[in-house]
Scaffold this motif. Sequence first.
Motif, PDB file in Angstrom:
ATOM      1  N   PRO A 163      17.295  -6.681  25.946  1.00  0.00           N
ATOM      2  CA  PRO A 163      16.752  -5.390  26.394  1.00  0.00           C
ATOM      3  C   PRO A 163      16.705  -5.244  27.916  1.00  0.00           C
ATOM      4  O   PRO A 163      16.550  -4.126  28.420  1.00  0.00           O
ATOM      5  CB  PRO A 163      15.336  -5.383  25.801  1.00  0.00           C
ATOM      6  CG  PRO A 163      15.408  -6.304  24.631  1.00  0.00           C
ATOM      7  CD  PRO A 163      16.333  -7.397  25.082  1.00  0.00           C
ATOM      8  N   LEU A 164      16.832  -6.341  28.645  1.00  0.00           N
ATOM      9  CA  LEU A 164      16.751  -6.295  30.099  1.00  0.00           C
ATOM     10  C   LEU A 164      18.102  -6.098  30.764  1.00  0.00           C
ATOM     11  O   LEU A 164      18.185  -5.597  31.889  1.00  0.00           O
ATOM     12  CB  LEU A 164      16.120  -7.588  30.628  1.00  0.00           C
ATOM     13  CG  LEU A 164      14.670  -7.842  30.223  1.00  0.00           C
ATOM     14  CD1 LEU A 164      14.261  -9.263  30.590  1.00  0.00           C
ATOM     15  CD2 LEU A 164      13.735  -6.830  30.892  1.00  0.00           C
ATOM     16  N   THR A 165      19.180  -6.518  30.100  1.00  0.00           N
ATOM     17  CA  THR A 165      20.518  -6.418  30.693  1.00  0.00           C
ATOM     18  C   THR A 165      21.573  -6.466  29.600  1.00  0.00           C
ATOM     19  O   THR A 165      21.372  -7.106  28.563  1.00  0.00           O
ATOM     20  CB  THR A 165      20.769  -7.569  31.689  1.00  0.00           C
ATOM     21  OG1 THR A 165      22.128  -7.505  32.150  1.00  0.00           O
ATOM     22  CG2 THR A 165      20.540  -8.927  31.048  1.00  0.00           C
ATOM     23  N   ASP A 219      26.106 -13.132  29.315  1.00  0.00           N
ATOM     24  CA  ASP A 219      25.616 -14.469  29.643  1.00  0.00           C
ATOM     25  C   ASP A 219      24.619 -14.411  30.804  1.00  0.00           C
ATOM     26  O   ASP A 219      24.834 -15.002  31.865  1.00  0.00           O
ATOM     27  CB  ASP A 219      26.792 -15.382  29.996  1.00  0.00           C
ATOM     28  CG  ASP A 219      26.415 -16.859  30.022  1.00  0.00           C
ATOM     29  OD1 ASP A 219      25.242 -17.188  29.715  1.00  0.00           O
ATOM     30  OD2 ASP A 219      27.282 -17.692  30.350  1.00  0.00           O
ATOM     31  N   PRO A 220      23.499 -13.706  30.605  1.00  0.00           N
ATOM     32  CA  PRO A 220      22.520 -13.590  31.697  1.00  0.00           C
ATOM     33  C   PRO A 220      21.802 -14.899  31.992  1.00  0.00           C
ATOM     34  O   PRO A 220      21.117 -15.009  33.001  1.00  0.00           O
ATOM     35  CB  PRO A 220      21.539 -12.535  31.167  1.00  0.00           C
ATOM     36  CG  PRO A 220      21.597 -12.707  29.682  1.00  0.00           C
ATOM     37  CD  PRO A 220      23.043 -13.031  29.385  1.00  0.00           C
ATOM     38  N   ILE A 224      18.987 -10.033  38.497  1.00  0.00           N
ATOM     39  CA  ILE A 224      19.593  -8.879  37.825  1.00  0.00           C
ATOM     40  C   ILE A 224      18.561  -7.778  37.632  1.00  0.00           C
ATOM     41  O   ILE A 224      18.814  -6.604  37.905  1.00  0.00           O
ATOM     42  CB  ILE A 224      20.199  -9.292  36.463  1.00  0.00           C
ATOM     43  CG1 ILE A 224      21.465 -10.134  36.663  1.00  0.00           C
ATOM     44  CG2 ILE A 224      20.538  -8.057  35.623  1.00  0.00           C
ATOM     45  CD1 ILE A 224      22.012 -10.733  35.375  1.00  0.00           C
ATOM     46  N   VAL A 225      17.376  -8.171  37.166  1.00  0.00           N
ATOM     47  CA  VAL A 225      16.340  -7.184  36.855  1.00  0.00           C
ATOM     48  C   VAL A 225      15.710  -6.618  38.121  1.00  0.00           C
ATOM     49  O   VAL A 225      15.626  -5.401  38.301  1.00  0.00           O
ATOM     50  CB  VAL A 225      15.256  -7.814  35.953  1.00  0.00           C
ATOM     51  CG1 VAL A 225      14.088  -6.841  35.766  1.00  0.00           C
ATOM     52  CG2 VAL A 225      15.844  -8.193  34.606  1.00  0.00           C
ATOM     53  N   ARG A 226      15.308  -7.485  39.034  1.00  0.00           N
ATOM     54  CA  ARG A 226      14.527  -7.013  40.179  1.00  0.00           C
ATOM     55  C   ARG A 226      15.375  -6.441  41.314  1.00  0.00           C
ATOM     56  O   ARG A 226      14.862  -5.737  42.170  1.00  0.00           O
ATOM     57  CB  ARG A 226      13.605  -8.125  40.678  1.00  0.00           C
ATOM     58  CG  ARG A 226      12.562  -8.510  39.624  1.00  0.00           C
ATOM     59  CD  ARG A 226      11.543  -9.463  40.171  1.00  0.00           C
ATOM     60  NE  ARG A 226      10.666  -9.976  39.144  1.00  0.00           N
ATOM     61  CZ  ARG A 226       9.453  -9.501  38.849  1.00  0.00           C
ATOM     62  NH1 ARG A 226       8.975  -8.463  39.517  1.00  0.00           N
ATOM     63  NH2 ARG A 226       8.721 -10.050  37.907  1.00  0.00           N
ATOM     64  N   CYS A 227      16.674  -6.746  41.299  1.00  0.00           N
ATOM     65  CA  CYS A 227      17.584  -6.092  42.246  1.00  0.00           C
ATOM     66  C   CYS A 227      18.222  -4.861  41.621  1.00  0.00           C
ATOM     67  O   CYS A 227      19.065  -4.208  42.241  1.00  0.00           O
ATOM     68  CB  CYS A 227      18.675  -7.066  42.700  1.00  0.00           C
ATOM     69  SG  CYS A 227      18.088  -8.486  43.630  1.00  0.00           S
ATOM     70  N   GLY A 276       8.122 -12.536  29.912  1.00  0.00           N
ATOM     71  CA  GLY A 276       6.947 -11.678  29.903  1.00  0.00           C
ATOM     72  C   GLY A 276       6.768 -10.941  31.216  1.00  0.00           C
ATOM     73  O   GLY A 276       6.462  -9.738  31.233  1.00  0.00           O
ATOM     74  N   ARG A 277       6.977 -11.644  32.316  1.00  0.00           N
ATOM     75  CA  ARG A 277       6.854 -11.018  33.635  1.00  0.00           C
ATOM     76  C   ARG A 277       7.906  -9.921  33.826  1.00  0.00           C
ATOM     77  O   ARG A 277       7.607  -8.843  34.351  1.00  0.00           O
ATOM     78  CB  ARG A 277       7.029 -12.062  34.733  1.00  0.00           C
ATOM     79  CG  ARG A 277       5.907 -13.067  34.849  1.00  0.00           C
ATOM     80  CD  ARG A 277       6.141 -13.972  36.033  1.00  0.00           C
ATOM     81  NE  ARG A 277       5.146 -15.020  36.131  1.00  0.00           N
ATOM     82  CZ  ARG A 277       5.082 -15.895  37.128  1.00  0.00           C
ATOM     83  NH1 ARG A 277       5.960 -15.833  38.110  1.00  0.00           N
ATOM     84  NH2 ARG A 277       4.141 -16.827  37.149  1.00  0.00           N
ATOM     85  N   LEU A 278       9.127 -10.207  33.398  1.00  0.00           N
ATOM     86  CA  LEU A 278      10.209  -9.247  33.606  1.00  0.00           C
ATOM     87  C   LEU A 278      10.035  -8.004  32.733  1.00  0.00           C
ATOM     88  O   LEU A 278      10.287  -6.882  33.182  1.00  0.00           O
ATOM     89  CB  LEU A 278      11.557  -9.906  33.329  1.00  0.00           C
ATOM     90  CG  LEU A 278      11.980 -10.978  34.340  1.00  0.00           C
ATOM     91  CD1 LEU A 278      13.306 -11.606  33.932  1.00  0.00           C
ATOM     92  CD2 LEU A 278      12.077 -10.408  35.753  1.00  0.00           C
TER      93      LEU A 278
END
Length: 238
Positions: free
Chosen positions: A150-152, A156-157, A187-190, A225-227
């Motif tokens: 669900p995040l990306t 192959d994250p 990937i998520v925070r940028c 959990g944080r992401l």
Amino acid sequence: MAASISVVVPTYREADNLPRLIPQVAEHLTGRAGRFEILVVDDDSQDGTAEVCAELAAQHPLRLITRTDERDLATAVLRGFAEATGDILLVMDADLSHPPAVVPEMVTALENDAGDFVIGSRYVPGGSTDEGRGLLRWLNSRVATLLARPLTSAKDPMSGFFALRRATFEKAQALAPVGYKIGLELIVRCDCKRIVEIPIHFSRREFGKSKLDLRTRLQYVRHLGRLYAYRIGRLFKR
């Protein structure tokens, strides 16, 4: 003007692997337009890493950064980024599980603006892993990847072999890594949307021991959990 390149290699007790890795990385980057540097960020291994790096630095553009205050792969990578001077930041493991021959292709993808985050990927067509890695490790990797879906959309994250431009890294908001999946964190925070995955063959290490244990698996769950909290929080702000 060609981009300069910083290769960051986080290490803990990898002294036996560095004499094989560093010359290969240097060989594949030598001759390209633009300068390059290799930064080994070591978590106070006390296994001869300092002496090995001193010898290698006499022949290659290598810098050793020794940390004595913490032991964590993700923060080691961030320390390397903080001291790197390159326009392109590339991360790879020290154990030769990541093929140095693919480094120029990853750099070229960024130079050509094919994407804003490049992954050396096991799970795209053409990618593979050594036979005999074990069913448990294969399942661990696949389950971890599914949990991050669900995040990306990256296949192959979980890969620790990745590259991004410094300008992309500097867009990061509220970095809070824990454990070893710093690529997913970035990937998520940028807010990386254009992800390029280049197929690699992921090899088993020949020297040293894997750092994957129950503690790192639990850290990954905390990290997810944080992401998820961060991503949900951003949705409510829109």
